[in-house]
Design a protein around this motif. Sequence first.
Motif, mmCIF file in Angstrom:
data_model
loop_
_atom_site.group_PDB
_atom_site.id
_atom_site.type_symbol
_atom_site.label_atom_id
_atom_site.label_comp_id
_atom_site.label_asym_id
_atom_site.label_seq_id
_atom_site.Cartn_x
_atom_site.Cartn_y
_atom_site.Cartn_z
ATOM 1 N N GLY A 111 15.130 -23.373 39.036
ATOM 2 C CA GLY A 111 15.279 -23.998 37.730
ATOM 3 C C GLY A 111 16.622 -24.677 37.659
ATOM 4 N N THR B 120 20.202 -19.285 27.944
ATOM 5 C CA THR B 120 19.731 -18.181 28.789
ATOM 6 C C THR B 120 19.804 -16.851 28.038
ATOM 7 N N SER C 140 12.092 -22.354 32.625
ATOM 8 C CA SER C 140 10.712 -21.887 32.509
ATOM 9 C C SER C 140 10.376 -20.761 33.475
ATOM 10 N N ALA C 141 11.030 -20.734 34.635
ATOM 11 C CA ALA C 141 10.718 -19.700 35.628
ATOM 12 C C ALA C 141 11.137 -18.310 35.164
ATOM 13 N N ASP D 196 15.962 -26.405 32.215
ATOM 14 C CA ASP D 196 14.740 -25.921 32.854
ATOM 15 C C ASP D 196 14.872 -24.429 33.163
ATOM 16 N N LYS E 19 10.685 -17.139 32.035
ATOM 17 C CA LYS E 19 9.894 -16.690 30.893
ATOM 18 C C LYS E 19 8.901 -15.600 31.280
ATOM 19 N N LEU F 139 16.852 -16.697 25.576
ATOM 20 C CA LEU F 139 15.581 -16.592 26.291
ATOM 21 C C LEU F 139 15.377 -15.188 26.849
#
Length: 333
Positions: free
Chosen positions: A48, A83, A56-57, A54, A59, A86
Amino acid sequence: MKVLILGGTQFLGRHFAEIALNQGYRITLFNRGQTNNSLYPDAEKLVGDRVKGDLSALKGRKWDIVIDTAGYFSNLPHLVRATAELLKDSVRTYVFISTISVYPEFQANGDETLPLYPINQELPQQMNAQAYGTLKAMAESVVQEVYGEQGLIIRPGLIVGPYDNTGRFTYWIRRISQGGEVLAPESPELPVQYIDARDLVQWIYRLTLAHKSGVYNAVGPDYCLKLGQFLATCQQVTGSNATFIWVPREILESYKIEHWQELPLWLPPNLQNTFPCLSNSKALANGLNFRSLTQTIHDIWQWDLVEQLEYASGLLRDKEIAILQSMGKINTI
Protein backbone atom coordinates in the motif's frame (compact mmCIF):
# COMPACT_ATOMS: atom_id res chain seq x y z
CA MET A 1 2.30 -11.78 19.41
CA LYS A 2 1.08 -10.46 16.06
CA VAL A 3 2.93 -7.34 14.97
CA LEU A 4 2.13 -4.93 12.15
CA ILE A 5 5.12 -2.86 11.06
CA LEU A 6 4.46 0.16 8.88
CA GLY A 7 7.59 0.07 6.75
CA GLY A 8 10.04 -2.49 8.07
CA THR A 9 12.65 -2.46 5.32
CA GLN A 10 15.01 0.33 6.37
CA PHE A 11 17.17 0.96 9.45
CA LEU A 12 14.92 0.99 12.53
CA GLY A 13 12.12 -0.86 10.77
CA ARG A 14 14.52 -3.67 9.87
CA HIS A 15 15.45 -4.09 13.52
CA PHE A 16 11.77 -4.23 14.47
CA ALA A 17 11.26 -6.95 11.87
CA GLU A 18 14.37 -9.01 12.67
CA ILE A 19 13.97 -8.95 16.43
CA ALA A 20 10.29 -9.84 16.14
CA LEU A 21 11.09 -12.81 13.90
CA ASN A 22 13.85 -13.93 16.27
CA GLN A 23 11.36 -13.78 19.14
CA GLY A 24 8.90 -15.92 17.22
CA TYR A 25 6.37 -13.14 16.69
CA ARG A 26 4.15 -13.20 13.62
CA ILE A 27 4.88 -10.06 11.65
CA THR A 28 3.19 -8.23 8.82
CA LEU A 29 5.05 -5.57 6.85
CA PHE A 30 3.01 -2.84 5.20
CA ASN A 31 4.85 -0.70 2.67
CA ARG A 32 5.07 0.15 -1.02
CA GLY A 33 7.05 -3.00 -1.79
CA GLN A 34 9.82 -0.99 -3.45
CA THR A 35 12.72 -1.08 -0.94
CA ASN A 36 14.60 -4.24 0.10
CA ASN A 37 11.56 -6.28 -0.87
CA SER A 38 13.50 -9.55 -0.78
CA LEU A 39 14.07 -9.24 2.97
CA TYR A 40 12.19 -11.46 5.41
CA PRO A 41 10.59 -14.04 3.09
CA ASP A 42 8.82 -15.59 6.09
CA ALA A 43 6.98 -12.37 6.90
CA GLU A 44 3.56 -11.49 5.57
CA LYS A 45 3.82 -8.52 3.22
CA LEU A 46 1.00 -6.13 2.41
CA VAL A 47 1.41 -3.50 -0.29
CA GLY A 48 0.00 0.00 0.00
CA ASP A 49 1.01 3.64 0.08
CA ARG A 50 0.30 5.88 3.07
CA VAL A 51 1.24 9.02 1.16
CA LYS A 52 -1.35 8.26 -1.51
CA GLY A 53 -3.92 7.17 1.05
CA ASP A 54 -3.90 3.54 -0.10
CA LEU A 55 -4.51 1.63 3.15
CA SER A 56 -6.97 -0.90 1.79
CA ALA A 57 -4.72 -3.88 2.51
CA LEU A 58 -5.02 -3.14 6.25
CA LYS A 59 -8.80 -3.27 6.40
CA GLY A 60 -10.52 -6.07 8.26
CA ARG A 61 -7.37 -7.40 9.90
CA LYS A 62 -6.29 -7.83 13.53
CA TRP A 63 -2.90 -7.45 15.22
CA ASP A 64 -1.72 -7.07 18.78
CA ILE A 65 0.42 -4.03 18.10
CA VAL A 66 1.32 -1.68 15.27
CA ILE A 67 4.72 -0.02 14.94
CA ASP A 68 4.72 3.37 13.20
CA THR A 69 8.17 4.85 12.45
CA ALA A 70 6.95 7.52 10.00
CA GLY A 71 9.38 10.42 9.86
CA TYR A 72 10.10 13.07 7.28
CA PHE A 73 6.72 13.72 5.69
CA SER A 74 5.33 17.23 5.38
CA ASN A 75 1.82 15.88 6.07
CA LEU A 76 2.90 13.51 8.83
CA PRO A 77 -0.04 14.22 11.19
CA HIS A 78 -2.50 13.39 8.42
CA LEU A 79 -0.69 10.14 7.59
CA VAL A 80 -0.68 9.09 11.23
CA ARG A 81 -4.35 9.99 11.68
CA ALA A 82 -5.37 7.92 8.66
CA THR A 83 -3.62 4.76 9.89
CA ALA A 84 -4.48 5.34 13.56
CA GLU A 85 -8.19 5.72 12.89
CA LEU A 86 -8.30 2.82 10.44
CA LEU A 87 -6.56 0.50 12.93
CA LYS A 88 -8.40 1.72 16.04
CA ASP A 89 -10.34 -1.53 16.48
CA SER A 90 -7.67 -3.73 14.90
CA VAL A 91 -4.76 -3.39 17.34
CA ARG A 92 -4.29 -3.37 21.10
CA THR A 93 -1.39 -0.88 21.16
CA TYR A 94 -0.31 1.80 18.72
CA VAL A 95 3.45 2.40 19.02
CA PHE A 96 4.54 5.72 17.54
CA ILE A 97 8.25 6.43 17.20
CA SER A 98 8.57 10.15 17.80
CA THR A 99 11.72 12.12 18.65
CA ILE A 100 13.24 14.31 21.34
CA SER A 101 13.09 17.06 18.69
CA VAL A 102 9.49 17.67 19.82
CA TYR A 103 11.04 19.84 22.56
CA PRO A 104 11.65 23.40 21.30
CA GLU A 105 13.95 24.09 24.27
CA PHE A 106 16.12 21.54 26.01
CA GLN A 107 17.25 21.40 29.61
CA ALA A 108 19.96 19.27 31.17
CA ASN A 109 18.19 16.32 32.79
CA GLY A 110 14.88 17.45 31.25
CA ASP A 111 12.20 14.76 31.29
CA GLU A 112 9.03 13.96 29.35
CA THR A 113 7.21 16.95 30.86
CA LEU A 114 9.25 19.52 28.92
CA PRO A 115 7.01 21.77 26.79
CA LEU A 116 6.44 20.65 23.20
CA TYR A 117 6.16 22.61 20.00
CA PRO A 118 2.65 24.07 19.64
CA ILE A 119 0.35 21.71 17.75
CA ASN A 120 -2.50 24.11 17.00
CA GLN A 121 -1.01 25.63 13.88
CA GLU A 122 -0.77 25.15 10.15
CA LEU A 123 1.52 22.42 8.86
CA PRO A 124 5.08 23.72 8.36
CA GLN A 125 5.89 24.53 4.74
CA GLN A 126 9.64 23.96 4.92
CA MET A 127 11.28 20.90 6.42
CA ASN A 128 13.90 21.82 9.01
CA ALA A 129 14.62 20.81 12.60
CA GLN A 130 11.80 22.94 13.98
CA ALA A 131 9.33 21.71 11.39
CA TYR A 132 10.31 18.10 12.03
CA GLY A 133 9.79 18.51 15.76
CA THR A 134 6.47 20.28 15.20
CA LEU A 135 5.16 17.57 12.88
CA LYS A 136 6.16 14.84 15.30
CA ALA A 137 4.46 16.68 18.18
CA MET A 138 1.31 16.98 16.07
CA ALA A 139 1.44 13.28 15.24
CA GLU A 140 1.90 12.41 18.92
CA SER A 141 -1.26 14.37 19.66
CA VAL A 142 -3.16 12.36 17.06
CA VAL A 143 -2.09 9.05 18.59
CA GLN A 144 -3.06 10.24 22.06
CA GLU A 145 -6.42 11.48 20.79
CA VAL A 146 -7.30 8.28 18.96
CA TYR A 147 -5.76 5.70 21.31
CA GLY A 148 -5.59 7.28 24.74
CA GLU A 149 -4.20 4.67 27.14
CA GLN A 150 -3.55 2.31 24.22
CA GLY A 151 -0.95 4.65 22.75
CA LEU A 152 2.78 4.21 23.35
CA ILE A 153 4.92 7.17 22.29
CA ILE A 154 8.70 6.80 22.21
CA ARG A 155 11.01 9.81 21.90
CA PRO A 156 14.49 8.66 20.89
CA GLY A 157 17.48 10.89 20.43
CA LEU A 158 20.25 9.72 18.10
CA ILE A 159 19.49 6.13 17.05
CA VAL A 160 22.53 4.14 15.92
CA GLY A 161 23.37 0.64 14.80
CA PRO A 162 23.76 -1.57 11.75
CA TYR A 163 21.55 -0.52 8.80
CA ASP A 164 21.88 3.16 9.77
CA ASN A 165 21.78 5.06 6.48
CA THR A 166 22.45 8.49 8.02
CA GLY A 167 26.10 7.88 8.92
CA ARG A 168 26.04 10.33 11.82
CA PHE A 169 27.48 7.86 14.33
CA THR A 170 29.16 5.66 11.75
CA TYR A 171 31.18 8.61 10.46
CA TRP A 172 33.31 8.63 13.59
CA ILE A 173 33.88 4.88 13.59
CA ARG A 174 34.87 4.84 9.93
CA ARG A 175 37.05 7.95 10.14
CA ILE A 176 38.89 6.82 13.27
CA SER A 177 39.47 3.35 11.81
CA GLN A 178 41.37 5.05 8.96
CA GLY A 179 43.90 6.43 11.43
CA GLY A 180 46.06 9.54 11.33
CA GLU A 181 45.21 12.92 12.79
CA VAL A 182 41.46 13.16 13.33
CA LEU A 183 39.71 16.49 13.71
CA ALA A 184 37.56 16.46 16.84
CA PRO A 185 35.28 19.32 17.92
CA GLU A 186 36.14 21.55 20.88
CA SER A 187 36.67 19.30 23.88
CA PRO A 188 36.71 15.66 25.01
CA GLU A 189 34.28 16.74 27.75
CA LEU A 190 31.34 17.36 25.41
CA PRO A 191 28.37 15.14 26.37
CA VAL A 192 27.03 12.44 24.07
CA GLN A 193 23.73 10.55 24.09
CA TYR A 194 22.68 7.79 21.70
CA ILE A 195 20.67 4.59 21.70
CA ASP A 196 21.44 1.35 19.89
CA ALA A 197 18.48 0.53 17.66
CA ARG A 198 18.49 -3.06 18.90
CA ASP A 199 18.25 -2.02 22.55
CA LEU A 200 15.46 0.39 21.64
CA VAL A 201 13.44 -2.21 19.76
CA GLN A 202 13.85 -4.97 22.33
CA TRP A 203 12.73 -2.60 25.06
CA ILE A 204 9.68 -1.44 23.08
CA TYR A 205 8.57 -5.03 22.56
CA ARG A 206 8.94 -5.66 26.29
CA LEU A 207 6.80 -2.61 26.99
CA THR A 208 4.06 -3.81 24.68
CA LEU A 209 4.08 -7.29 26.20
CA ALA A 210 3.59 -5.63 29.60
CA HIS A 211 0.73 -3.52 28.14
CA LYS A 212 2.59 -0.30 28.93
CA SER A 213 1.48 3.03 27.49
CA GLY A 214 2.44 6.67 27.78
CA VAL A 215 5.44 8.74 26.69
CA TYR A 216 9.12 7.90 27.18
CA ASN A 217 12.40 9.60 26.37
CA ALA A 218 14.57 6.88 24.83
CA VAL A 219 18.15 8.05 25.21
CA GLY A 220 21.26 6.45 26.56
CA PRO A 221 23.50 5.30 27.93
CA ASP A 222 22.79 5.03 31.66
CA TYR A 223 25.89 7.04 32.55
CA CYS A 224 27.38 10.37 31.50
CA LEU A 225 29.23 9.59 28.27
CA LYS A 226 31.73 12.17 27.02
CA LEU A 227 32.93 12.66 23.46
CA GLY A 228 36.54 11.87 24.33
CA GLN A 229 35.53 8.51 25.80
CA PHE A 230 33.43 7.71 22.75
CA LEU A 231 36.24 8.53 20.31
CA ALA A 232 38.80 6.62 22.38
CA THR A 233 36.54 3.58 22.38
CA CYS A 234 36.25 3.80 18.59
CA GLN A 235 40.05 3.84 18.46
CA GLN A 236 40.32 0.86 20.77
CA VAL A 237 37.71 -1.25 18.99
CA THR A 238 39.08 -0.62 15.49
CA GLY A 239 42.74 -0.94 16.53
CA SER A 240 43.46 2.44 14.98
CA ASN A 241 46.56 4.62 15.36
CA ALA A 242 44.39 7.75 15.23
CA THR A 243 45.30 10.81 17.25
CA PHE A 244 42.73 13.47 18.04
CA ILE A 245 43.21 17.16 17.31
CA TRP A 246 40.68 19.15 19.33
CA VAL A 247 39.67 22.15 17.26
CA PRO A 248 38.15 25.24 18.96
CA ARG A 249 34.61 26.24 18.10
CA GLU A 250 35.67 29.58 16.62
CA ILE A 251 37.87 27.83 14.06
CA LEU A 252 35.14 25.37 13.10
CA GLU A 253 32.69 28.23 12.71
CA SER A 254 35.16 30.21 10.62
CA TYR A 255 35.12 27.32 8.15
CA LYS A 256 31.30 27.31 8.28
CA ILE A 257 31.19 23.72 9.52
CA GLU A 258 27.56 22.62 9.78
CA HIS A 259 26.57 21.39 13.21
CA TRP A 260 25.42 17.78 13.61
CA GLN A 261 25.25 16.94 9.90
CA GLU A 262 28.72 17.87 8.67
CA LEU A 263 30.40 17.23 12.00
CA PRO A 264 28.23 14.67 13.82
CA LEU A 265 27.69 15.05 17.59
CA TRP A 266 28.80 18.70 17.47
CA LEU A 267 25.97 21.10 18.28
CA PRO A 268 25.31 24.85 18.48
CA PRO A 269 26.32 26.47 21.79
CA ASN A 270 22.76 26.63 23.11
CA LEU A 271 22.28 22.88 22.56
CA GLN A 272 25.69 21.37 23.26
CA ASN A 273 25.09 20.84 26.97
CA THR A 274 21.32 20.33 26.90
CA PHE A 275 20.25 18.36 23.81
CA PRO A 276 22.48 15.35 24.64
CA CYS A 277 21.70 15.53 28.36
CA LEU A 278 18.04 14.55 28.66
CA SER A 279 16.73 12.36 31.46
CA ASN A 280 16.02 8.71 30.74
CA SER A 281 14.93 7.94 34.31
CA LYS A 282 11.40 6.96 33.33
CA ALA A 283 12.63 4.58 30.65
CA LEU A 284 15.21 3.02 32.96
CA ALA A 285 12.54 2.50 35.61
CA ASN A 286 10.50 0.68 33.00
CA GLY A 287 13.17 -1.74 31.88
CA LEU A 288 15.33 0.03 29.30
CA ASN A 289 18.86 -1.36 29.33
CA PHE A 290 21.87 -1.07 27.09
CA ARG A 291 24.57 -3.20 25.55
CA SER A 292 28.09 -1.83 25.94
CA LEU A 293 29.41 1.03 23.86
CA THR A 294 32.19 -1.32 22.76
CA GLN A 295 29.68 -3.82 21.39
CA THR A 296 27.71 -1.16 19.55
CA ILE A 297 30.83 0.30 17.94
CA HIS A 298 32.14 -3.15 17.00
CA ASP A 299 28.91 -4.20 15.32
CA ILE A 300 28.55 -0.96 13.37
CA TRP A 301 32.20 -1.13 12.29
CA GLN A 302 31.85 -4.69 11.01
CA TRP A 303 28.62 -3.87 9.21
CA ASP A 304 30.13 -0.74 7.65
CA LEU A 305 33.20 -2.64 6.42
CA VAL A 306 30.86 -4.77 4.32
CA GLU A 307 28.29 -2.20 3.21
CA GLN A 308 30.52 0.87 2.64
CA LEU A 309 27.55 3.17 2.10
CA GLU A 310 28.01 6.76 0.98
CA TYR A 311 26.67 9.12 3.62
CA ALA A 312 25.45 12.68 3.34
CA SER A 313 26.82 13.41 6.81
CA GLY A 314 30.43 13.69 7.90
CA LEU A 315 33.34 16.03 7.31
CA LEU A 316 34.95 15.74 3.90
CA ARG A 317 38.58 14.63 4.14
CA ASP A 318 39.91 17.55 2.12
CA LYS A 319 38.20 20.00 4.43
CA GLU A 320 39.47 18.20 7.52
CA ILE A 321 43.03 18.35 6.15
CA ALA A 322 42.71 22.05 5.29
CA ILE A 323 41.55 22.94 8.80
CA LEU A 324 44.29 20.93 10.51
CA GLN A 325 46.95 22.33 8.21
CA SER A 326 45.76 25.88 8.93
CA MET A 327 46.36 25.14 12.62
CA GLY A 328 49.86 23.86 11.91
CA LYS A 329 48.93 20.43 13.25
CA ILE A 330 49.92 18.45 10.16
CA ASN A 331 51.95 18.90 7.01
CA THR A 332 50.51 16.11 4.91
CA ILE A 333 48.19 13.17 5.55
